[in-house]
Design a protein around this motif. Structure first.
Motif, PDB file in Angstrom:
ATOM      1  N   LEU A   1       2.380   2.397  -5.752  1.00 21.00           N
ATOM      2  CA  LEU A   1       2.409   1.571  -4.707  1.00 21.00           C
ATOM      3  C   LEU A   1       2.193   0.239  -4.894  1.00 21.00           C
ATOM      4  N   PRO A   2       3.436  -1.249  -5.219  1.00 22.64           N
ATOM      5  CA  PRO A   2       2.770  -2.085  -5.144  1.00 22.64           C
ATOM      6  C   PRO A   2       2.560  -2.869  -3.879  1.00 22.64           C
ATOM      7  N   ARG A   3       2.052  -4.134  -3.737  1.00 25.19           N
ATOM      8  CA  ARG A   3       1.646  -4.584  -2.758  1.00 25.19           C
ATOM      9  C   ARG A   3       2.191  -4.579  -1.533  1.00 25.19           C
ATOM     10  N   ALA A   4       3.691  -4.704  -2.237  1.00 28.27           N
ATOM     11  CA  ALA A   4       4.822  -4.860  -0.559  1.00 28.27           C
ATOM     12  C   ALA A   4       4.708  -3.833   0.001  1.00 28.27           C
ATOM     13  N   VAL A   5       4.037  -3.199  -0.024  1.00 31.13           N
ATOM     14  CA  VAL A   5       3.650  -1.708   1.290  1.00 31.13           C
ATOM     15  C   VAL A   5       3.070  -2.161   2.209  1.00 31.13           C
ATOM     16  N   GLU A   6       2.142  -3.459   1.916  1.00 24.38           N
ATOM     17  CA  GLU A   6       1.287  -3.996   3.231  1.00 24.38           C
ATOM     18  C   GLU A   6       0.570  -2.251   3.293  1.00 24.38           C
ATOM     19  N   TYR A   7      -0.095  -1.765   2.431  1.00 19.93           N
ATOM     20  CA  TYR A   7      -1.135  -0.970   2.727  1.00 19.93           C
ATOM     21  C   TYR A   7      -2.445  -1.723   3.538  1.00 19.93           C
ATOM     22  N   GLU A   8      -3.419  -2.051   4.395  1.00 17.95           N
ATOM     23  CA  GLU A   8      -4.004  -2.045   5.130  1.00 17.95           C
ATOM     24  C   GLU A   8      -4.872  -1.187   5.731  1.00 17.95           C
ATOM     25  N   PRO A   9      -6.083  -0.806   4.946  1.00 18.93           N
ATOM     26  CA  PRO A   9      -7.201   0.073   5.570  1.00 18.93           C
ATOM     27  C   PRO A   9      -8.024  -0.478   6.412  1.00 18.93           C
ATOM     28  N   LYS A  10      -7.322  -0.584   7.753  1.00 18.13           N
ATOM     29  CA  LYS A  10      -7.544  -1.997   8.951  1.00 18.13           C
ATOM     30  C   LYS A  10      -9.062  -1.258   9.774  1.00 18.13           C
ATOM     31  N   GLY A  11      -8.654   0.062   9.710  1.00 21.85           N
ATOM     32  CA  GLY A  11      -9.305   0.360  10.976  1.00 21.85           C
ATOM     33  C   GLY A  11      -8.880   0.779  12.272  1.00 21.85           C
ATOM     34  N   GLY A  12      -9.697   1.939  13.257  1.00 23.57           N
ATOM     35  CA  GLY A  12      -8.732   1.830  14.439  1.00 23.57           C
ATOM     36  C   GLY A  12      -9.989   1.214  15.800  1.00 23.57           C
ATOM     37  N   LEU A  13      -9.765   1.237  16.435  1.00 24.87           N
ATOM     38  CA  LEU A  13     -10.638   0.473  17.739  1.00 24.87           C
ATOM     39  C   LEU A  13     -10.381   1.334  19.036  1.00 24.87           C
ATOM     40  N   VAL A  14     -11.204   2.020  19.511  1.00 23.57           N
ATOM     41  CA  VAL A  14      -9.852   3.096  20.904  1.00 23.57           C
ATOM     42  C   VAL A  14     -11.323   2.717  21.632  1.00 23.57           C
TER      43      VAL A  14
ATOM     44  N   PHE B   1     -14.589   3.849  20.032  1.00 22.92           N
ATOM     45  CA  PHE B   1     -15.178   4.128  19.165  1.00 22.92           C
ATOM     46  C   PHE B   1     -14.489   3.215  17.590  1.00 22.92           C
ATOM     47  N   HIS B   2     -15.219   3.126  16.815  1.00 25.90           N
ATOM     48  CA  HIS B   2     -14.461   2.980  15.737  1.00 25.90           C
ATOM     49  C   HIS B   2     -13.916   4.141  14.647  1.00 25.90           C
ATOM     50  N   TYR B   3     -12.117   3.707  14.464  1.00 32.11           N
ATOM     51  CA  TYR B   3     -12.561   4.594  13.220  1.00 32.11           C
ATOM     52  C   TYR B   3     -11.839   3.960  12.170  1.00 32.11           C
ATOM     53  N   PRO B   4     -12.656   4.187  11.437  1.00 35.97           N
ATOM     54  CA  PRO B   4     -12.489   3.039   9.835  1.00 35.97           C
ATOM     55  C   PRO B   4     -11.509   3.785   8.742  1.00 35.97           C
ATOM     56  N   GLN B   5     -11.360   5.061   9.343  1.00 37.66           N
ATOM     57  CA  GLN B   5     -10.217   5.650   8.132  1.00 37.66           C
ATOM     58  C   GLN B   5      -8.407   5.909   8.783  1.00 37.66           C
ATOM     59  N   ASP B   6      -8.650   4.869   9.602  1.00 40.86           N
ATOM     60  CA  ASP B   6      -7.403   4.453   9.929  1.00 40.86           C
ATOM     61  C   ASP B   6      -6.299   3.699   9.619  1.00 40.86           C
ATOM     62  N   ALA B   7      -5.231   3.348   9.246  1.00 43.89           N
ATOM     63  CA  ALA B   7      -4.908   2.412   8.374  1.00 43.89           C
ATOM     64  C   ALA B   7      -3.610   2.158   8.651  1.00 43.89           C
ATOM     65  N   GLN B   8      -2.908   1.594   7.577  1.00 40.41           N
ATOM     66  CA  GLN B   8      -1.048   1.045   8.294  1.00 40.41           C
ATOM     67  C   GLN B   8      -1.276   0.522   7.213  1.00 40.41           C
ATOM     68  N   VAL B   9       0.124   1.298   7.157  1.00 41.34           N
ATOM     69  CA  VAL B   9       2.073   0.762   5.881  1.00 41.34           C
ATOM     70  C   VAL B   9       3.234  -0.232   6.461  1.00 41.34           C
ATOM     71  N   GLN B  10       3.819  -0.658   5.956  1.00 42.31           N
ATOM     72  CA  GLN B  10       5.172  -1.067   6.071  1.00 42.31           C
ATOM     73  C   GLN B  10       5.716  -0.565   5.997  1.00 42.31           C
ATOM     74  N   PRO B  11       6.367   0.369   6.608  1.00 42.95           N
ATOM     75  CA  PRO B  11       6.895   1.752   6.513  1.00 42.95           C
ATOM     76  C   PRO B  11       8.294   2.086   6.006  1.00 42.95           C
ATOM     77  N   ALA B  12       9.344   1.414   6.153  1.00 42.25           N
ATOM     78  CA  ALA B  12      10.453   1.042   4.994  1.00 42.25           C
ATOM     79  C   ALA B  12      10.409   1.214   4.228  1.00 42.25           C
TER      80      ALA B  12
END
Length: 387
Positions: free
Chosen positions: A74-87, A135-146
C-alpha cells in the motif's frame, strides 16, 4: 468468475485482495462507492489493546502481522502509522483492573507495558495531571480507512461494479451461483457477504438470517494542530463500552492525532437503528471527555463531525466463513467497530475457505450459523436500509 464479493468497504477489499492472491478471479459489487459505508466513517483503528483473550484478539493479532506486511503493497497515502496505544486509568482501582486485563492479554501474545503516573507525561506531555497510570500497547496502529480500502481493491485487480445494488442471489439446485444486480447478472460458484451493517438484510436475500444490527457512533475532527497527541489515547472505560450490550448512548474519550494535523475524537455507541440525526448530547460528551483527558484541547475548534453505523452482532464476534445453511454463500461481516483492524485476517480466512486450504485460525468461533434463528423484525429487509 470464481467469486463475487458484495461490499467495497475495507473488509470486502481485503477479501478481494487475498482471494486474487490465491489465484481466484474476483468481482466486487457495491450499491455505492468504495468505502461509502461504515469504512468511510471510521477512525482507522488497528487495535489489540481493547480486546480480551479469545477469538477476536487472535484475529486482531493476525491482522496486526498482516497490516505490517501490507505496508510494502500500500502507498504512503493510507497513512499507516504504528503509533501505539495508551490506555489510562483515573484511579488506583481502575489501574488494578487494567493490570489484570493486561496480564491475560500478554498470555495471548500482546505487548502491554505498565506506565506509572509520572512516566505517562513522557509519552503524552499534554495529558491531564493526577492520572493513576496506564498501559502502553506498541502494537496498536492506525490507517486512513477509505484510502486503505481503495488501495487494497486496486492491488487486488478485482473487477469493480460500483453503484449497482444487489437485488437478488442466484440459487440453483440448492446452491448460490451468483448475484443479480440492478444492471446485470454475475455468475460465480461463491458469493461473499461483506455488506457491513447491511449484511443481515443481504443474508435475507439468500433465505437465511444473520442478526446484524447498526450501532451508531460519532467522531469529532479538530482544526489542524501541531502533534499534541502522539499515540492513540483512551480512558479505560472505553474497553467496557466496546463489550457492552446496552442500546443506550455510551461515550468514552478516544483521542489521537493524525499526520495531516487534525485530532480525531471518538467514541460513542448507541443502537438507534439507521437514524442519522445529529446528536448534540453525543457530541457534547465527546468534547467534554476529550478536554478532561487533554486540557490543551479545551479551546481548540472542532471543524466538523461525522458518524456512521457499526455492524453489531450479539456476541461481539464477526461472522466469517461459509454458511452451512446456504452452500456457496460465505460471510465476512459483523466486526462492529473493529472491521478496519480485523480486515486483513478476515480476508485471509475467507481466501482459505474459498480455496479449501488450511486457515491460519480456527473458523468455528466465527460460524455464521451460531445464532438461533429468529423472525425478521418489521422493516429489517433490504429495502428498509437503503440510503
Amino acid at each position: 468468475m470464481d467469486v463475487v464479493i458484495i461490499g467495497a468497504g475495507v473488509v470486502g477489499a481485503a477479501c478481494a485482495y487475498y482471494a486474487t492472491r490465491s489465484g481466484l478471479s474476483v468481482a466486487v459489487v457495491d450499491r455505492g462507492s468504495v468505502a461509502g459505508g461504515t469504512t468511510g466513517a471510521g477512525e482507522g483503528n488497528l487495535l489489540v489493546s481493547d480486546k480480551e483473550p479469545g477469538p477476536e484478539l487472535d484475529l486482531a493479532l493476525l491482522s496486526t502481522e498482516l497490516w505490517r506486511d501490507l505496508r510494502a503493497v500500500l502507498p504512503r497515502a493510507v497513512e499507516y502509522e504504528p503509533k501505539g496505544g495508551l490506555v489510562v486509568a483515573p484511579d488506583p482501582a481502575t489501574l488494578k483492573a487494567l493490570r489484570v486485563f493486561a496480564e491475560g492479554q500478554r498470555a495471548a501474545g500482546v505487548i502491554a507495558d505498565e506506565v506509572g503516573p509520572d512516566a505517562l507525561h513522557d509519552l503524552e506531555p499534554h495529558l491531564a495531571p493526577d492520572l493513576a497510570g496506564g498501559f502502553h500497547y506498541p502494537q496498536d496502529a492506525q490507517v486512513q480507512p477509505a484510502q486503505a480500502a481503495a488501495h487494497l481493491l486496486a492491488a487486488s485487480g478485482a473487477t469493480l461494479y460500483l453503484h449497482e445494488e444487489v437485488t437478488g442471489l442466484l440459487v440453483e439446485s440448492g446452491r448460490v451461483q451468483g448475484v443479480r444486480t440492478s444492471r446485470r447478472i454475475l455468475r460465480a460458484p461463491a458469493v461473499v457477504n461483506a455488506a457491513g451493517t447491511w449484511a443481515g438484510a443481504l443474508a435475507s436475500l439468500a433465505g437465511t438470517t444473520l442478526p446484524v444490527l447498526p450501532r451508531r457512533g460519532f467522531v469529532l475532527v479538530t482544526e489542524p494542530l501541531p502533534r499534541v497527541v502522539r499515540h492513540k489515547v483512551y480512558a479505560a472505560d472505553y474497553i467496557a463500552d466496546v463489550a457492552s450490550d446496552s442500546a443506550a448512548l455510551q461515550s468514552s474519550a478516544v483521542v489521537e492525532g493524525t499526520p495531516s494535523g487534525p485530532v480525531l475524537i471518538g467514541a460513542t455507541r448507541e443502537r438507534v437503528g439507521f437514524d442519522r440525526t445529529l446528536s448534540a448530547e453525543a457530541l457534547r460528551r465527546l468534547a467534554s471527555q476529550a478536554a478532561a483527558l487533554f486540557p490543551v484541547l479545551a479551546d481548540v475548534k472542532v471543524i466538523r463531525t461525522y458518524h456512521g453505523f457499526r455492524p453489531y452482532l450479539p456476541d461481539h464476534l464477526p461472522a466469517i466463513g461459509p454458511d452451512p445453511r446456504v452452500p456457496g454463500l460465505l460471510h465476512a461481516c459483523g466486526h462492529e467497530g473493529a472491521g478496519i483492524g480485523l480486515a486483513p485476517a478476515t480476508g485471509a480466512l475467507i481466501a482459505a475457505a474459498l480455496t479449501g486450504t488450511e486457515p491460519r485460525l480456527p473458523l468455528a468461533p466465527f460460524r455464521p450459523d451460531r445464532f438461533p434463528r429468529t423472525p425478521e423484525p418489521p422493516g429489517a429487509g433490504w429495502d428498509a436500509v437503503r440510503h
